[in-house]
Design an enzyme around this catalytic site. Sequence first.
Site, mmCIF file in Angstrom:
data_model
loop_
_atom_site.group_PDB
_atom_site.id
_atom_site.type_symbol
_atom_site.label_atom_id
_atom_site.label_comp_id
_atom_site.label_asym_id
_atom_site.label_seq_id
_atom_site.Cartn_x
_atom_site.Cartn_y
_atom_site.Cartn_z
ATOM 1 N N GLU A 1 62.955 60.672 25.055
ATOM 2 C CA GLU A 1 64.387 60.473 25.230
ATOM 3 C C GLU A 1 64.673 59.830 26.597
ATOM 4 O O GLU A 1 63.833 59.901 27.509
ATOM 5 C CB GLU A 1 65.093 61.832 25.152
ATOM 6 C CG GLU A 1 64.931 62.554 23.811
ATOM 7 C CD GLU A 1 65.838 62.007 22.715
ATOM 8 O OE1 GLU A 1 66.097 60.780 22.698
ATOM 9 O OE2 GLU A 1 66.291 62.789 21.875
ATOM 10 N N ASP B 1 55.114 62.341 16.427
ATOM 11 C CA ASP B 1 55.867 63.511 16.868
ATOM 12 C C ASP B 1 56.068 64.531 15.755
ATOM 13 O O ASP B 1 55.794 64.262 14.588
ATOM 14 C CB ASP B 1 57.223 63.082 17.460
ATOM 15 C CG ASP B 1 57.908 61.980 16.648
ATOM 16 O OD1 ASP B 1 57.544 61.795 15.470
ATOM 17 O OD2 ASP B 1 58.798 61.309 17.191
ATOM 18 N N ASN C 1 69.565 55.573 21.085
ATOM 19 C CA ASN C 1 69.505 55.630 22.554
ATOM 20 C C ASN C 1 68.209 55.015 23.082
ATOM 21 O O ASN C 1 67.839 55.247 24.226
ATOM 22 C CB ASN C 1 69.668 57.080 23.039
ATOM 23 C CG ASN C 1 68.547 57.991 22.540
ATOM 24 O OD1 ASN C 1 67.575 57.530 21.943
ATOM 25 N ND2 ASN C 1 68.687 59.284 22.777
ATOM 26 N N HIS D 1 65.180 55.700 22.212
ATOM 27 C CA HIS D 1 63.974 56.535 22.297
ATOM 28 C C HIS D 1 62.891 55.959 21.388
ATOM 29 O O HIS D 1 63.176 55.307 20.384
ATOM 30 C CB HIS D 1 64.268 58.011 21.990
ATOM 31 C CG HIS D 1 64.571 58.341 20.566
ATOM 32 N ND1 HIS D 1 65.421 59.366 20.198
ATOM 33 C CD2 HIS D 1 64.141 57.821 19.382
ATOM 34 C CE1 HIS D 1 65.483 59.450 18.880
ATOM 35 N NE2 HIS D 1 64.715 58.522 18.362
HETATM 36 C C1 F6R Z 1 60.014 59.279 14.254
HETATM 37 C C2 F6R Z 1 60.328 58.887 15.616
HETATM 38 C C3 F6R Z 1 61.675 58.434 16.024
HETATM 39 C C4 F6R Z 1 62.327 57.489 15.006
HETATM 40 C C5 F6R Z 1 63.707 57.051 15.481
HETATM 41 C C6 F6R Z 1 64.389 56.167 14.469
HETATM 42 O O1 F6R Z 1 58.667 59.676 14.141
HETATM 43 O O2 F6R Z 1 59.475 58.964 16.432
HETATM 44 O O3 F6R Z 1 61.577 57.775 17.269
HETATM 45 O O4 F6R Z 1 61.507 56.373 14.827
HETATM 46 O O5 F6R Z 1 64.493 58.183 15.715
HETATM 47 O O6 F6R Z 1 64.635 56.915 13.327
HETATM 48 P P1 F6R Z 1 65.163 56.204 11.993
HETATM 49 O O7 F6R Z 1 64.070 55.330 11.514
HETATM 50 O O8 F6R Z 1 65.407 57.365 11.046
HETATM 51 O O9 F6R Z 1 66.401 55.461 12.359
#
Ligand code: F6R
Length: 238
Positions: free
Chosen positions: A143, A67, A136, A138
């Site tokens: 989301e 992403d 959440n 995701h």
């Molecule tokens: C990042 C991504 C997100 C993160 C998620 C967890 O490329 O796709 O889904 O993996 O938000 O983020 P952290 O590792 O910072 O807790």
Amino acid sequence: MKIIEASSYKDLSAKAAMLFVAQMVEKPNSVLGLATGSSPIGLYQELIDYYKKGIISFKDVVSFNLDEYVGLPKTHKESYDYFMHDQLFNHVDIKEENIHVPNGIFTDANAECDKYEALIKAAGGIDIQLLGIGVNAHIGFNEPSDVFAKKTHRVDLKEETIQANARFFGSEEEVPKEAVTMGISTIMAAKKVVLIASGENKFDALEKTINGPVTPEVPASALQYHPDTTIIFCKTSS
Ligand code: F6R
């Protein structure tokens, strides 16, 4: 799903790295699906170490990131393109032309997303996909929603995601409100998935992902239907 509990963040990073190293040893021209955020930083350090020791090379590797924020140029320190170069790509022998991070600046979002899907397909599909997980549940920036988004698409970030990511920016206001993300079916098409999660704040999301019903309200729950997913978690975030 294979579920592995690591004893610490370092142990989690080392174990996850071993899965990527095994993949790259078996197939030096692997197509890697990569993630950003806090979770993979230790894993990327491990991979850099394996590279420096001459155990793996990235010279034939192709990468696709999950992403990118909409509106951030690649030179912005919080863009995921910048993060990936800073944390991994600048330290290994990957070819710039083999690196793919969704483009967050475009005139036609659909055309940009279709192009990304076509590039993944042309590369032969993703061999191993790394995922973090949001509080959440995701994955990528898929989301919680009424439906599982399928392909790479533009998405509005949820308030809790903006709040969680404000730690990387000066304030919540500076966090972009939209992103481009691989869809759930893009992720599900990866041959192997490795999801890493550290810290108790991820436990509720993990519990629902592993034991709850498969529902787009818990995007990561789709992985229950993936044939080769490994979840590595640890209780502490360090
Ligand atoms: C990042 C991504 C997100 C993160 C998620 C967890 O490329 O796709 O889904 O993996 O938000 O983020 P952290 O590792 O910072 O807790």
